[in-house]
Design a protein around this motif. Structure first.
Motif, short mmCIF file in Angstrom:
data_model
loop_
_atom_site.label_atom_id
_atom_site.label_comp_id
_atom_site.label_asym_id
_atom_site.label_seq_id
_atom_site.Cartn_x
_atom_site.Cartn_y
_atom_site.Cartn_z
N VAL A 179 10.47 5.21 -6.32
CA VAL A 179 10.94 5.66 -5.01
C VAL A 179 12.46 5.69 -5.04
CG1 VAL A 179 8.91 4.63 -3.91
CG2 VAL A 179 11.05 3.33 -3.97
N ASN A 180 13.05 6.35 -4.06
CA ASN A 180 14.50 6.42 -3.94
C ASN A 180 14.99 5.24 -3.11
OD1 ASN A 180 14.84 9.00 -5.29
ND2 ASN A 180 13.83 9.87 -3.49
N VAL A 181 15.68 4.33 -3.71
CA VAL A 181 16.20 3.16 -3.01
C VAL A 181 17.70 3.37 -2.79
CG1 VAL A 181 16.54 0.66 -3.05
CG2 VAL A 181 14.46 1.66 -4.03
N LEU A 182 18.11 3.43 -1.54
CA LEU A 182 19.53 3.64 -1.24
C LEU A 182 20.30 2.36 -1.52
CD1 LEU A 182 19.37 5.75 2.04
CD2 LEU A 182 19.14 6.47 -0.35
N MET A 183 21.35 2.48 -2.34
CA MET A 183 22.07 1.29 -2.81
C MET A 183 23.54 1.27 -2.41
SD MET A 183 19.81 -0.60 -4.19
CE MET A 183 20.87 -1.82 -4.95
N SER A 209 10.84 1.77 -9.20
CA SER A 209 9.47 1.44 -8.81
C SER A 209 9.51 0.11 -8.06
CB SER A 209 8.57 1.33 -10.04
OG SER A 209 8.51 2.56 -10.73
N VAL A 210 8.86 0.04 -6.90
CA VAL A 210 8.96 -1.13 -6.02
C VAL A 210 7.57 -1.74 -5.82
CG1 VAL A 210 9.49 -1.90 -3.67
CG2 VAL A 210 11.00 -0.28 -4.83
N ILE A 211 7.50 -3.06 -5.92
CA ILE A 211 6.29 -3.81 -5.64
C ILE A 211 6.61 -4.84 -4.57
CG2 ILE A 211 6.69 -5.56 -7.45
CD1 ILE A 211 3.63 -5.46 -7.98
N VAL A 212 5.63 -5.17 -3.73
CA VAL A 212 5.82 -6.11 -2.63
C VAL A 212 4.86 -7.29 -2.81
CG1 VAL A 212 5.83 -6.45 -0.13
CG2 VAL A 212 6.49 -4.23 -1.09
N ARG A 236 0.84 -1.21 0.00
CA ARG A 236 0.00 0.00 0.00
C ARG A 236 0.87 1.26 0.00
NH1 ARG A 236 -2.66 3.92 -0.70
NH2 ARG A 236 -4.48 4.65 0.46
N VAL A 237 1.93 1.25 0.81
CA VAL A 237 2.79 2.42 0.92
C VAL A 237 3.59 2.64 -0.36
CG1 VAL A 237 4.74 3.42 2.20
CG2 VAL A 237 2.89 2.27 3.44
N PHE A 238 4.20 1.59 -0.88
CA PHE A 238 5.03 1.75 -2.07
C PHE A 238 4.21 2.14 -3.30
CE2 PHE A 238 8.27 -0.81 0.25
CZ PHE A 238 9.34 0.04 0.07
N ALA A 239 2.91 1.80 -3.31
CA ALA A 239 2.05 2.16 -4.44
C ALA A 239 1.37 3.51 -4.26
CB ALA A 239 0.98 1.07 -4.63
N SER A 240 1.66 4.22 -3.17
CA SER A 240 0.90 5.42 -2.80
C SER A 240 1.26 6.66 -3.60
CB SER A 240 1.10 5.72 -1.31
OG SER A 240 2.43 6.17 -1.06
N ALA A 243 3.68 8.60 -2.68
CA ALA A 243 4.37 9.49 -1.75
C ALA A 243 5.86 9.57 -2.11
CB ALA A 243 4.20 8.99 -0.32
N ASN A 244 6.51 10.60 -1.60
CA ASN A 244 7.95 10.77 -1.78
C ASN A 244 8.66 9.85 -0.77
OD1 ASN A 244 10.58 11.59 -2.03
ND2 ASN A 244 10.22 13.73 -1.52
N ILE A 245 9.11 8.70 -1.26
CA ILE A 245 9.61 7.64 -0.38
C ILE A 245 11.09 7.41 -0.62
CG2 ILE A 245 9.49 5.15 0.11
CD1 ILE A 245 6.49 5.31 -0.62
N THR A 246 11.84 7.26 0.46
CA THR A 246 13.21 6.78 0.42
C THR A 246 13.27 5.47 1.18
OG1 THR A 246 14.17 8.99 0.27
CG2 THR A 246 15.61 7.24 1.06
N MET A 247 13.77 4.43 0.54
CA MET A 247 13.90 3.11 1.17
C MET A 247 15.33 2.91 1.62
SD MET A 247 12.98 -0.66 -0.41
CE MET A 247 14.54 -1.51 -0.74
#
Length: 309
Positions: A286-290, A263-266, A180-184, A186-190
């Motif tokens: 989303v921004n995924v820190l790598m 883009s992230v899906i769970v 739900r959150v990843f599909a929202s 929103a400005n997300i950093t993982m």
């Protein structure tokens, strides 16, 4: 100095949660405006108590605590992580009954209200399962656009899991909420295992924090011994990962990390339940820190923790 960010930490304290909250209490570039409690390392009831107790230890009586969801959205409740964090969440340290109480609002209502009040300013940092964040999105359709950023500790893009071969624990413990959150939008950093596995603190590091800050540093050092011992039981003898502190540090020091826009899906069932995978359905990235400047993040953590009273 720029204005401190307004921060709410959604938390299941938890030893590394305690480290993250004490870090936020010490950091001059953070204004901690609230904690919301969630299940995970402990039960939600324990998380609320522990959050209140940490704020009392840190002499932050005006920071509010709102109690969150007690179980995942669709799955049965999981047992707490007693082997990692101890029966009460603080290792062998007793979590005494706090003097204060949680506020009357639910975590979701508190999050939604604070995001409206501080529209475009509020940073929300979930360091447990994402149930409260998903509930806030359901409660207020504008929550995703009201928050400035959601900087979450959880997931793993390429690193593999820490609770299953594919899944990181926070996402696994409520995959429906995470999706739900990843599909929202929103400005997300993982802030996931791709970076947190590379930031390690040793017993000597925690001794140094206690030497500089005998009271609160001493509390963290005592908790850390249990946490470090858990790491040795799974064959890791070079320190403990700074999972939750890394997420809080990423809120104010994004320059210490390198991100990919993904883009992230769970997936919510099967062998890959709780994994954070690359999506191809057109959802917002989303921004995924790598990658991470590990020693700089560790130094930032130790330096601020050493300023605690």
């Amino acid at each position: 100095m720029t204005q401190p960010i307004k921060l709410i930490i959604d938390t299941d304290p938890g030893i590394d949660d305690a480290m993250a909250i004490f870090y936020a209490a010490a950091a001059p570039d953070i204004e901690l405006v609230g904690l919301t409690s969630i299940f995970g390392n402990v039960t939600t009831e324990q998380a609320t108590r522990n959050a209140l107790r940490l704020l009392e230890w840190a002499d932050l009586p005006d920071v509010r605590v709102a109690e969150g969801a007690s179980k995942p959205r669709a799955l049965p409740a999981f047992p707490p992580s007693h082997n990692v964090h101890g029966d009460e969440g603080f290792g062998t340290l007793l979590a005494e009954t706090p003097k204060g109480q949680a506020c009357d609002e639910s975590a979701a209502a508190f999050l939604a209200r604070m995001a409206r009040e501080y529209k475009g300013e509020l940073v929300v940092c979930p360091i447990g399962p994402l149930t409260n964040i998903a509930d806030a999105l359901d409660l207020d359709p504008d929550f995703a656009s009201n928050v400035a950023r959601i900087v979450l500790m959880g997931g793993s893009l390429d690193e593999g899991g820490n609770i299953t071969p594919h899944a990181e624990a926070n996402i696994y413990h409520d995959p429906h909420a995470a999706e739900r959150v990843f599909a929202s939008g929103a400005n997300i950093t993982m802030v996931g295992l791709d970076v947190t596995h590379r930031i390690l603190c040793t017993a000597e590091d925690f001794d140094a924090i206690e030497a500089a800050s005998p009271r609160l540093g001493g509390i963290i050092n005592e908790m850390s011994r249990f946490y470090l011992h858990f790491y040795t039981t799974v064959g890791k003898h070079d320190g403990c990962s700074l999972h939750d502190p890394a997420a809080v540090i990423a809120c104010t020091h994004p320059d210490l990390f390198t991100a990919q826009s993904v883009s992230v899906i769970v997936p919510c069932d099967g062998d890959t339940a709780g994994a954070t995978q690359r999506a191809h359905d057109g959802r917002a990235a989303v921004n995924v820190l790598m990658s991470v400047r590990s020693e700089d993040v560790k130094r930032q953590f130790i330096d601020e923790m050493s300023k605690l009273s």
